[in-house]
Design a protein around this motif. Sequence first.
Motif, PDB file in Angstrom:
ATOM      1  N   LEU A   1     -30.615  41.695  13.138  1.00 35.98           N
ATOM      2  CA  LEU A   1     -29.945  41.257  14.342  1.00 35.98           C
ATOM      3  C   LEU A   1     -29.495  40.048  14.001  1.00 35.98           C
ATOM      4  O   LEU A   1     -30.362  39.030  13.648  1.00 35.98           O
ATOM      5  CB  LEU A   1     -30.815  41.593  15.426  1.00 35.98           C
ATOM      6  N   ALA A   2     -28.252  39.781  14.600  1.00 36.22           N
ATOM      7  CA  ALA A   2     -27.688  38.225  14.574  1.00 36.22           C
ATOM      8  C   ALA A   2     -27.729  37.747  16.146  1.00 36.22           C
ATOM      9  O   ALA A   2     -27.094  38.511  16.833  1.00 36.22           O
ATOM     10  CB  ALA A   2     -26.369  38.250  13.816  1.00 36.22           C
ATOM     11  N   VAL A   3     -28.253  36.553  16.062  1.00 37.30           N
ATOM     12  CA  VAL A   3     -28.447  36.200  17.608  1.00 37.30           C
ATOM     13  C   VAL A   3     -27.980  34.863  17.468  1.00 37.30           C
ATOM     14  O   VAL A   3     -28.392  33.866  16.789  1.00 37.30           O
ATOM     15  CB  VAL A   3     -29.878  36.417  18.260  1.00 37.30           C
ATOM     16  N   ALA A   4     -27.145  34.177  18.427  1.00 36.37           N
ATOM     17  CA  ALA A   4     -27.038  33.027  18.925  1.00 36.37           C
ATOM     18  C   ALA A   4     -28.113  32.358  19.654  1.00 36.37           C
ATOM     19  O   ALA A   4     -28.718  32.883  20.652  1.00 36.37           O
ATOM     20  CB  ALA A   4     -25.775  32.720  19.683  1.00 36.37           C
ATOM     21  N   ARG A   5     -28.657  31.382  18.949  1.00 33.38           N
ATOM     22  CA  ARG A   5     -29.917  30.672  19.297  1.00 33.38           C
ATOM     23  C   ARG A   5     -29.750  29.217  19.042  1.00 33.38           C
ATOM     24  O   ARG A   5     -29.762  28.518  18.074  1.00 33.38           O
ATOM     25  CB  ARG A   5     -31.243  31.056  18.451  1.00 33.38           C
ATOM     26  N   GLY A   6     -29.346  28.560  20.388  1.00 34.06           N
ATOM     27  CA  GLY A   6     -29.268  27.038  20.380  1.00 34.06           C
ATOM     28  C   GLY A   6     -27.863  26.722  19.599  1.00 34.06           C
ATOM     29  O   GLY A   6     -26.973  27.444  19.564  1.00 34.06           O
ATOM     30  N   GLU A   7     -28.066  25.880  18.862  1.00 35.39           N
ATOM     31  CA  GLU A   7     -27.157  25.373  17.883  1.00 35.39           C
ATOM     32  C   GLU A   7     -27.130  25.966  16.484  1.00 35.39           C
ATOM     33  O   GLU A   7     -27.346  25.432  15.521  1.00 35.39           O
ATOM     34  CB  GLU A   7     -27.049  23.820  17.753  1.00 35.39           C
ATOM     35  N   GLY A   8     -26.839  27.303  16.685  1.00 40.60           N
ATOM     36  CA  GLY A   8     -26.827  28.179  15.189  1.00 40.60           C
ATOM     37  C   GLY A   8     -26.798  29.674  15.549  1.00 40.60           C
ATOM     38  O   GLY A   8     -27.093  30.043  16.604  1.00 40.60           O
ATOM     39  N   ILE A   9     -26.804  30.499  14.287  1.00 42.13           N
ATOM     40  CA  ILE A   9     -26.761  31.860  14.508  1.00 42.13           C
ATOM     41  C   ILE A   9     -28.076  32.320  13.597  1.00 42.13           C
ATOM     42  O   ILE A   9     -28.100  31.957  12.360  1.00 42.13           O
ATOM     43  CB  ILE A   9     -25.642  32.604  13.751  1.00 42.13           C
ATOM     44  N   GLY A  10     -29.187  32.884  14.235  1.00 45.53           N
ATOM     45  CA  GLY A  10     -30.341  33.529  13.622  1.00 45.53           C
ATOM     46  C   GLY A  10     -29.939  34.804  12.953  1.00 45.53           C
ATOM     47  O   GLY A  10     -29.537  35.647  13.713  1.00 45.53           O
ATOM     48  N   ILE A  11     -30.818  35.225  11.816  1.00 44.71           N
ATOM     49  CA  ILE A  11     -30.547  36.695  11.374  1.00 44.71           C
ATOM     50  C   ILE A  11     -32.217  37.283  11.337  1.00 44.71           C
ATOM     51  O   ILE A  11     -32.867  36.524  10.651  1.00 44.71           O
ATOM     52  CB  ILE A  11     -29.755  36.652  10.103  1.00 44.71           C
ATOM     53  N   LEU A  12     -32.245  38.226  11.912  1.00 48.42           N
ATOM     54  CA  LEU A  12     -33.655  38.522  12.257  1.00 48.42           C
ATOM     55  C   LEU A  12     -33.898  39.935  11.981  1.00 48.42           C
ATOM     56  O   LEU A  12     -32.864  40.735  12.045  1.00 48.42           O
ATOM     57  CB  LEU A  12     -34.193  38.413  13.552  1.00 48.42           C
ATOM     58  N   PRO A  13     -34.857  40.453  11.227  1.00 49.72           N
ATOM     59  CA  PRO A  13     -35.305  41.852  11.350  1.00 49.72           C
ATOM     60  C   PRO A  13     -35.194  42.575  12.482  1.00 49.72           C
ATOM     61  O   PRO A  13     -35.692  41.655  13.808  1.00 49.72           O
ATOM     62  CB  PRO A  13     -36.515  41.957  10.576  1.00 49.72           C
TER      63      PRO A  13
ATOM     64  N   PRO B   1     -37.268  34.942  11.262  1.00 47.79           N
ATOM     65  CA  PRO B   1     -36.021  35.059  10.814  1.00 47.79           C
ATOM     66  C   PRO B   1     -35.741  35.223   9.323  1.00 47.79           C
ATOM     67  O   PRO B   1     -36.722  34.502   8.499  1.00 47.79           O
ATOM     68  CB  PRO B   1     -35.244  33.425  11.310  1.00 47.79           C
ATOM     69  N   LEU B   2     -34.734  35.892   9.021  1.00 45.18           N
ATOM     70  CA  LEU B   2     -34.550  36.136   7.703  1.00 45.18           C
ATOM     71  C   LEU B   2     -33.473  34.863   7.067  1.00 45.18           C
ATOM     72  O   LEU B   2     -33.645  34.691   5.952  1.00 45.18           O
ATOM     73  CB  LEU B   2     -33.796  37.114   7.395  1.00 45.18           C
TER      74      LEU B   2
END
Length: 496
Positions: free
Chosen positions: A295-307, A314-315
Motif C-alpha cells: 500500500l502506498a500512503v501519503a504521510r506528511g512530507e512523503g509517500i510511504g510504501i507498506l505491506p 514501512p518497506l
Amino acid sequence: MLAKYFSEPIDRAALSLIGVLSAAIAVVGVGHYTCQDNNQCIFANRPRVQDFSWDGAHLGAKDRAFIITFDRPMDQREVEKNLVITPALPGKISWAGRRMAYTLENPIPYGTDYDLQITDVREQYAGEHHGQMMAPFTSSFRSRDRAFAYIGTQGIEQGRIIFYNLTKQRKTILTPPGLTVVDFKFYEGGKAILFAAAESQLGFEGLRQLQLYQVPVVESDNPQELPKPTLVLDNQEFQNNQFDVSEDGKSIVVQRVNRQNPADFDLWMLKNQQKPERLKVQGGDFQIAPDNQSLAVARGEGIGILPLQPEAKPLDFLPKFGQLLTFSSDGSAAALVNFNTEDAQKRFQRTLFFVNTLGVQKELVDTDGSIVSCEFGRNNQTLYCLLTKLLPGDEYIEQPYFVQINVNSGEVFPLLKLQDYRDTQMSLSPDGLALLFDQVIIDPETPANSRLNTDTGEAIADSQLWLLIPPLRPELGQQAELKALSLMGFRPLWAP
C-alpha cells in the motif's frame, strides 16, 4: 506340406495369428512411410499443431503471450516466416523444443477478431532429406469488447452506474434508482464493480453516509435480469471516505472516521470478504499497489510504501514527494508529484516525476497549476497526463490540458486544451489507445444539496463524455483525435 506340420488346432490358430499380425504390420508400414520415385522414404503421417493456447480465447491487456505446441520438432525458420496473424500483432518469438512462444510487443487492441494460420512449413528432419510438410493450421481468437462505466446525470440514469459496451453500442444501468453513487472501481478483471453510494434523498449529506456495495457486471436490456447490489461495508459506527480495491479483488482498503470521535480515523482493510480490521495507518491519499500485497500512503512530507497488513513496518519511504498519481501496470514504476516546498526557485510550482524500483527519479514536467492525474501507456514508456496552468490576470483561473510524455526522452507532446476545469476525470483504455474524460457543467442556481455534487460541493447540472485518441507517433507530427460521445455522465472508467 504345411498341413503336415500344423495339423493340430493350436498350430493352425498360431499360423492364422501370424498372418493377421503380418498384414497389420504391412498396413502400418505403408501408412507411415511413403517411398518416392527417387527411392527416398519419409513419414506419411503429417506433422500438426498439437495445442494453441489462445484457441477461441477472449483476451485482455494482461494476456501478452501465446504458446503453440507441435507434435514433433519443426523447421523453426519456416514456422516464423509463415506464421500469419490477421490483423497484425507484432511480437517476438522464442523456442523450447516443440513449443513456440509468441510475446506481443504491445497490449492487444480491444474489440477485434483475430485469425492465425501456419502453412507451408516442414518438420525438422535430420539428414539430407526434407521433412514432411505440416498439415495447415488455422485458429481464431478475440480481444475483449471496448467498454467503460460512468455515473449518469440525466433522467433515470442520474446518480447510477451506467455500463456502456462501446463495441456493441449497448448500455446497461447496473445500480438501482434509490442509491446515488459517488465513486466506483472495477475489480476481478472487470467482472464486478465496487462502489460507494448513499440514499438518493440525502443529497450532499450523503457524502457522510456512504456505504460500500458490490455488483456483478452483467449486460442486459431487461432490468429484471440484473443482479442486485450487495452491501460490503456499512456506515453505522464509522464514516466511510476514500477506498481502493486490489486488482485480484481479495483486499479492500477504506479510510474511516469514528462518528463519535472524529479524531479517531484510520485505514481499514477487508480481506477476502471477512470483517474489517484496522491497519493502524494514518495518512492522506492511498493506493493498493499492482502486486496486491502493498500500500502506498501519503504521510506528511512523503509517500510511504507498506505491506498490506495491520501495524506493518514501512518497506520504503519517498520523502520528497507529496502525491502518488499512479503505478505502472507491473508495479515497477510510478508517477509522483513534488510540491517543491523546500525549493525557493520552484516554490509556486509542482513537478511531475517518474520513479522506478531501480532508483531512478526523473523530473518530467513543471507547472504553476495542478497535476490532476496521470496514467502509464503501452509498455510503461509513455505517460498521459491531465495538467492545468494558471491563466494571466488577477482572478485565479486554471486551464486544463492533456499531454503525452515519452518517459525515456522526456519529450512532452501537447494533446488538447480545455476551456474550463471543473473536476475533470480521465481514464486510459487498457490497450493504451484511447482516453476517456468528462466535462462537468455546474449550475450555480441549483442548491448544493442536490443529488449530484462535485467534490467541492457544487451542484452538477450535467456532464459530457469525450473520447481522445492519442497519436501513436507524436514525434512525427501526428495529432490527437477528439470525439464527442452521445453519453451524459461523469467519472468515466474503462473496464479492464
